[in-house]
Design a protein around this motif. Structure first.
Motif, PDB file in Angstrom:
ATOM      1  N   ASN A 103       6.298  11.729  -9.048  1.00  0.00           N
ATOM      2  CA  ASN A 103       6.689  13.098  -9.388  1.00  0.00           C
ATOM      3  C   ASN A 103       6.054  14.148  -8.485  1.00  0.00           C
ATOM      4  N   THR A 104       4.832  13.897  -8.023  1.00  0.00           N
ATOM      5  CA  THR A 104       4.118  14.922  -7.265  1.00  0.00           C
ATOM      6  C   THR A 104       3.558  14.427  -5.947  1.00  0.00           C
ATOM      7  N   GLY A 105       3.709  13.159  -5.653  1.00  0.00           N
ATOM      8  CA  GLY A 105       3.069  12.575  -4.480  1.00  0.00           C
ATOM      9  C   GLY A 105       3.848  12.796  -3.197  1.00  0.00           C
ATOM     10  N   TYR A 106       3.342  12.197  -2.139  1.00  0.00           N
ATOM     11  CA  TYR A 106       3.882  12.416  -0.808  1.00  0.00           C
ATOM     12  C   TYR A 106       4.591  11.205  -0.217  1.00  0.00           C
ATOM     13  N   TYR A 107       4.518  10.046  -0.887  1.00  0.00           N
ATOM     14  CA  TYR A 107       5.077   8.838  -0.294  1.00  0.00           C
ATOM     15  C   TYR A 107       5.231   7.759  -1.351  1.00  0.00           C
ATOM     16  N   ASP A 108       5.911   6.689  -0.986  1.00  0.00           N
ATOM     17  CA  ASP A 108       6.079   5.519  -1.828  1.00  0.00           C
ATOM     18  C   ASP A 108       4.917   4.563  -1.535  1.00  0.00           C
ATOM     19  N   PRO A 109       4.041   4.301  -2.523  1.00  0.00           N
ATOM     20  CA  PRO A 109       2.863   3.455  -2.271  1.00  0.00           C
ATOM     21  C   PRO A 109       3.195   2.043  -1.777  1.00  0.00           C
ATOM     22  N   GLU A 110       4.392   1.571  -2.026  1.00  0.00           N
ATOM     23  CA  GLU A 110       4.769   0.252  -1.526  1.00  0.00           C
ATOM     24  C   GLU A 110       4.962   0.269  -0.011  1.00  0.00           C
ATOM     25  N   LEU A 111       5.069   1.464   0.571  1.00  0.00           N
ATOM     26  CA  LEU A 111       5.261   1.607   2.013  1.00  0.00           C
ATOM     27  C   LEU A 111       3.979   2.072   2.699  1.00  0.00           C
ATOM     28  N   THR A 112       2.862   1.778   2.076  1.00  0.00           N
ATOM     29  CA  THR A 112       1.580   2.212   2.604  1.00  0.00           C
ATOM     30  C   THR A 112       1.280   1.538   3.939  1.00  0.00           C
ATOM     31  N   PRO A 113       0.514   2.067   4.828  1.00  0.00           N
ATOM     32  CA  PRO A 113      -0.230   3.305   4.670  1.00  0.00           C
ATOM     33  C   PRO A 113       0.635   4.537   4.929  1.00  0.00           C
ATOM     34  N   MET A 114       0.243   5.616   4.283  1.00  0.00           N
ATOM     35  CA  MET A 114       0.833   6.913   4.560  1.00  0.00           C
ATOM     36  C   MET A 114      -0.152   7.648   5.451  1.00  0.00           C
ATOM     37  N   ASN A 115       0.352   8.256   6.496  1.00  0.00           N
ATOM     38  CA  ASN A 115      -0.475   9.061   7.389  1.00  0.00           C
ATOM     39  C   ASN A 115       0.082  10.474   7.398  1.00  0.00           C
ATOM     40  N   MET A 116      -0.725  11.406   6.932  1.00  0.00           N
ATOM     41  CA  MET A 116      -0.322  12.802   6.867  1.00  0.00           C
ATOM     42  C   MET A 116      -1.239  13.608   7.779  1.00  0.00           C
ATOM     43  N   LEU A 117      -0.645  14.393   8.641  1.00  0.00           N
ATOM     44  CA  LEU A 117      -1.409  15.283   9.512  1.00  0.00           C
ATOM     45  C   LEU A 117      -1.181  16.719   9.050  1.00  0.00           C
TER      46      LEU A 117
END
Length: 145
Positions: A103-117
């Motif tokens: 609902n509030t996150g930035y990515y799908d945890p199954e597709l980790t890692p997430m890299n946000m700059l």
């Protein structure tokens, strides 16, 4: 506001620990799980980016959210992650997976890692990518610093 816990048990606040530090200009926030092969592979490169760009204003935060058994990470999980990968960057625990919340996150945890700059001065998210592509990450770092 998003507040996480350091691997040492202390509270980690993006406001106090990143944004209030005038020496920091760009933040690379990455997520990790103990079971994630790509997450494991990126750690030495993250540490390399830290060594190369920290003096230019790069802040790196590794957020660990699950252990080997797909259970919520604990301070112990994060401390083990830091020790295993010899990290000097900030390592925090996201046991509630706030960054990957549907609902509030930035990515799908199954597709980790997430890299946000994130540009710290403007608070603009410059890039959110899942998976690990160091050439893309480094190109953005080079362009910003």
């Amino acid at each position: 506001p998003l507040e996480l816990v350091r691997d040492t048990g202390e509270t980690f606040s993006f406001d106090a620990d990143i944004y209030a530090d005038d020496s920091k200009r760009l933040m690379l926030l990455t997520t990790a799980a103990e079971w994630c092969t790509a997450c494991i592979e990126e750690q030495s490169q993250l540490e390399g980016f830290h060594g190369e760009y920290a003096d230019d204003g790069l802040a790196i935060v590794v957020s660990v959210f699950e252990d080997l058994n797909f259970q919520p990470a604990t301070e112990s999980t994060a401390a083990n992650w830091r020790a295993t990968h010899s990290l000097t960057v900030d390592v925090v625990v996201d046991s509630e997976n706030q960054l990957g919340d549907p609902n509030t996150g930035y990515y799908d945890p199954e597709l980790t890692p997430m890299n946000m700059l994130v540009n710290i001065d403007t608070m603009q998210i410059l890039s959110i990518k899942t998976g690990w592509d160091p050439s893309v990450v480094e190109a953005i770092i080079d362009a910003q610093l």
